[in-house]
Each structure stands twice: as structure tokens, then as C-alpha cells.
Design a protein around this motif. Structure first.
Motif, short mmCIF file in Angstrom:
data_model
loop_
_atom_site.label_atom_id
_atom_site.label_comp_id
_atom_site.label_asym_id
_atom_site.label_seq_id
_atom_site.Cartn_x
_atom_site.Cartn_y
_atom_site.Cartn_z
N LEU A 141 0.82 -1.21 0.00
CA LEU A 141 0.00 0.00 0.00
C LEU A 141 0.86 1.26 0.00
CD1 LEU A 141 -2.79 -1.08 2.54
CD2 LEU A 141 -2.92 -1.01 0.03
N ILE A 142 1.99 1.22 0.69
CA ILE A 142 2.90 2.37 0.67
C ILE A 142 3.46 2.58 -0.73
CG2 ILE A 142 5.13 3.21 1.53
CD1 ILE A 142 4.48 1.88 4.21
N SER A 145 0.87 4.25 -2.75
CA SER A 145 0.69 5.64 -2.32
C SER A 145 1.81 6.53 -2.84
CB SER A 145 0.64 5.70 -0.79
OG SER A 145 -0.43 4.93 -0.30
N LEU A 150 -0.81 9.48 -2.95
CA LEU A 150 -1.90 9.42 -1.98
C LEU A 150 -1.48 10.10 -0.67
CD1 LEU A 150 -4.76 8.22 -1.32
CD2 LEU A 150 -3.54 6.25 -0.36
N GLY A 152 -0.96 11.01 3.26
CA GLY A 152 -0.70 10.12 4.38
C GLY A 152 -1.93 9.78 5.19
N HIS A 154 -5.03 9.29 4.14
CA HIS A 154 -5.76 8.21 3.47
C HIS A 154 -4.95 6.92 3.50
CE1 HIS A 154 -8.83 10.99 2.21
NE2 HIS A 154 -7.95 11.74 1.57
N LEU A 155 -3.64 7.02 3.40
CA LEU A 155 -2.80 5.82 3.48
C LEU A 155 -2.95 5.15 4.84
CD1 LEU A 155 -0.58 3.90 2.52
CD2 LEU A 155 1.10 5.61 3.27
N THR A 195 -10.51 -0.29 2.17
CA THR A 195 -9.20 -0.20 1.53
C THR A 195 -9.34 0.10 0.05
OG1 THR A 195 -8.32 -1.80 3.12
CG2 THR A 195 -7.04 -1.43 1.13
N HIS A 198 -10.23 3.89 -0.48
CA HIS A 198 -9.17 4.88 -0.30
C HIS A 198 -8.11 4.78 -1.39
CE1 HIS A 198 -10.07 6.84 3.56
NE2 HIS A 198 -10.69 5.72 3.86
N ILE A 199 -7.82 3.57 -1.85
CA ILE A 199 -6.81 3.44 -2.89
C ILE A 199 -7.37 3.82 -4.26
CG2 ILE A 199 -5.30 1.82 -4.09
CD1 ILE A 199 -4.37 2.54 -1.29
N GLY A 203 -6.79 7.65 -4.17
CA GLY A 203 -5.55 7.48 -4.90
C GLY A 203 -5.65 7.98 -6.33
N SER A 222 -3.12 -0.46 -9.69
CA SER A 222 -3.96 -0.50 -8.48
C SER A 222 -5.23 -1.30 -8.74
CB SER A 222 -4.32 0.91 -8.04
OG SER A 222 -5.04 1.61 -9.04
#
Length: 305
Positions: A141-142, A145, A150, A152, A154-155, A195, A198-199, A203, A222
Motif C-alpha cells: 500500500l505504501i 501511495s 496518496l 498520508g 488516506h494511506l 481499503t 481509499h486506494i 488514490g 492499483s
């Protein structure tokens, strides 16, 4: 002779009627038959060894690719190499028989004309996989991002929701064959959808500020990752929760997920990173040079006196 003839012509006596029953014989039912064991077989064991070899080779390749670029451009290489290395160690442990135990599910069957029966299921659970995911999921996920920009906030929520998905799924496995397991599954599904939100939404909104090549690449990679991620709730519901899929099939489904999320996505990201200047991430400062002495104030004992 007449008397003997009369005696022979008298009707013979009929047998007395005996009581009969219209109820069929009741079958003998022995509650609590032999338990059923759902364990890994040769197919599942070979799958674990295949993933172990693939993750080991991929880790070496990623380390070589990382050594060929400057430290400032090695962020993606480091994150992906760590994920495949952890996966190699965990799958090696699983392939050698470690990180497993059994859970007991008792299924009761209510019959209409015979006594109720119960059946015990002992299913093998590869719990060490959850340690793998708790360590590697944030790394993936990092990486996304950093690629899409993205924020921080939301991450952090995406990582927390991913932990909720994994933790609730593990609790559902050990909840027994009760309705509680579907409550935990529902919470796990909500974590997965959070998840994804948010991504994919935040994102994509953050990636819209980048160049067109980065936007397209982020949307594709993604989307593939989040689509493959659905294999986890599918394997969870069909396998340890409902006991419909054996351990070998569950192992194959989750192995495909790990190969895609850590191996194939890693190769895809690094190759695009090295070939496309717009996707290249350059990080200086502490990552590349550490903490310098510029701006430091030194006070000796004599000056302090």
C-alpha cells in the motif's frame, strides 16, 4: 369308518391372529461419528514449495535491480524486496510444516424422525500466512501511495482497514461453526471495501495531478492489485468458514494472491520505474544521505561555563 371319516372332514382350526405394527423398523443412529480431517495433501504442499522458490528467486532479482540504481531511486526496490523476502521466509516455514494448527468445527444436523447427529471437522489452518500479510500488506500500500501521491491520512486509514480485514477474517476462522463467523466475515468485507475506496478513489484523485503516463499506470496497477485481493474473502468464505473447499484449493487461491501482489506487481512496478522517467521516484535527504551536521549547534563544557 364313518366316525373316522367325519373326523377327517372337520375343518382345521385357523391360527390365532397376531398383532402387527404399521411402523417401519427404526434405523439405528449413532451420534458423533468419526471426525473428518481436512488437511494439506501433496498438491497443497507442492504449491507451498513452488511459492517459496519463486519468492526466493524474486528477492535476489529485486536486490540486484536495486543495486544498479542510486540510493535516491531505490525506494520501490527496497519496499518490494522486503515484501518478497518476508514472503520467502514465511512460505519456507509453511512448506516445512511450521506455522500450522487445527481448528475444530462441530456441525449438528437436526433430523425429523431420528435422533439428532453431530459431525466434527478438524481443519488445518495455516495461521503463519496472517503474519506474512500483516507485515507485507502495508509495504504494498505504501508503494501504491508513493506512486500515485496518496496523502498520508488516506494511506493510514487504508492500512488500518486492511488490518481490520485480516484480523476479522482470522477471528472468524476460530469462531467455530456458528453465526458469529459470518459477523466477523462481514466486518472483514467492510475492511476490504474501505481499503478499495481509499486506494481507488482518493488514490486516483491524487494521481490526477501527475502526468498522463503515471495516471494510467497507477489506475492499471492499483486496479489489478485490488481485483486480485478479492481472492482473500473468497477463499475465506468458501474454505475455513463454510468448509466447502478443501485446504489444497484454499492454499492455491491464496498462493495466486501472494504471487500477484508481491511478485508480479513488483516486477511490473520496477520495470516501469526504470523505463519511465515520469514514474521514477527520487528521494533525497535522510533516505539518501542520513542526518548531516549542517545547522547543528555545539556547546562545549567551557562555553557552557
Amino acid at each position: 369308518m364313518i366316525e373316522s371319516f367325519v373326523k377327517q372332514t372337520q375343518p382345521l382350526p385357523w391360527p390365532e391372529p397376531t398383532p402387527t405394527s404399521s411402523v417401519a423398523p427404526i434405523p439405528t443412529v449413532v451420534p458423533g461419528s468419526d471426525p473428518i480431517f481436512q488437511t494439506l495433501h501433496d498438491t497443497g504442499k507442492r504449491t507451498l514449495w513452488v511459492v517459496t522458490v519463486l519468492m526466493g528467486i524474486s528477492s535476489l532479482v529485486f536486490y540486484v535491480l536495486g543495486a544498479r540504481v542510486p540510493i535516491s531511486k531505490r525506494v520501490f526496490h527496497t519496499l518490494i524486496s522486503l515484501a518478497t523476502t518476508i514472503s520467502f521466509i514465511v512460505y519456507l516455514a509453511l512448506a516445512t510444516g511450521e506455522g500450522m494448527d487445527f481448528k475444530l468445527d462441530t456441525i449438528k444436523e437436526h433430523n425429523k424422525h431420528v435422533p439428532n447427529t453431530s459431525q466434527d471437522y478438524y481443519r488445518q489452518v495455516l495461521w503463519l500466512r496472517y503474519v506474512l500479510w500483516f507485515l507485507t500488506e502495508p509495504l504494498g500500500l505504501i508503494s501504491l501511495s508513493l506512486l500515485g501521491g496518496l496523502p498520508g491520512a488516506h494511506l493510514l486509514v487504508a492500512i488500518a482497514a486492511d488490518y481490520v480485514m485480516l484480523g476479522s477474517g482470522l477471528l472468524g476462522i476460530y469462531a467455530g461453526h456458528t453465526s458469529r463467523r459470518w459477523v466477523w466475515f462481514t466486518i472483514s468485507a467492510i475492511g476490504y471495501l474501505t481499503t478499495v475506496y481509499h486506494i481507488s478513489v482518493h488514490g486516483a484523485r491524487a494521481a490526477s495531478n501527475k502526468d498522463s503516463q503515471t495516471r494510467r499506470f497507477f489506475g492499471t496497477i492499483s486496479g489489478v492489485l485490488l481485483f486480485v485481493k478479492i481472492l482473500y474473502p473468497v477463499a475465506l468464505a468458501a474454505g475455513p468458514l463454510s468448509l466447502k473447499v478443501n485446504v489444497d484449493v484454499e492454499t492455491i487461491l491464496l498462493a495466486i494472491y501472494d504471487i500477484f501482489s508481491q511478485g508480479i506487481i513488483g516486477y511490473w512496478l520496477l520495470l516501469a520505474h526504470d523505463a519511465s522517467p515520469g514514474i521514477t521516484l527520487n528521494v533525497d535527504g535522510f533516505w539518501s544521505h542520513g542526518i548531516g551536521n549542517e545547522g547543528a549547534i555545539r556547546i562545549s563544557e567551557e562555553d557552557g561555563a
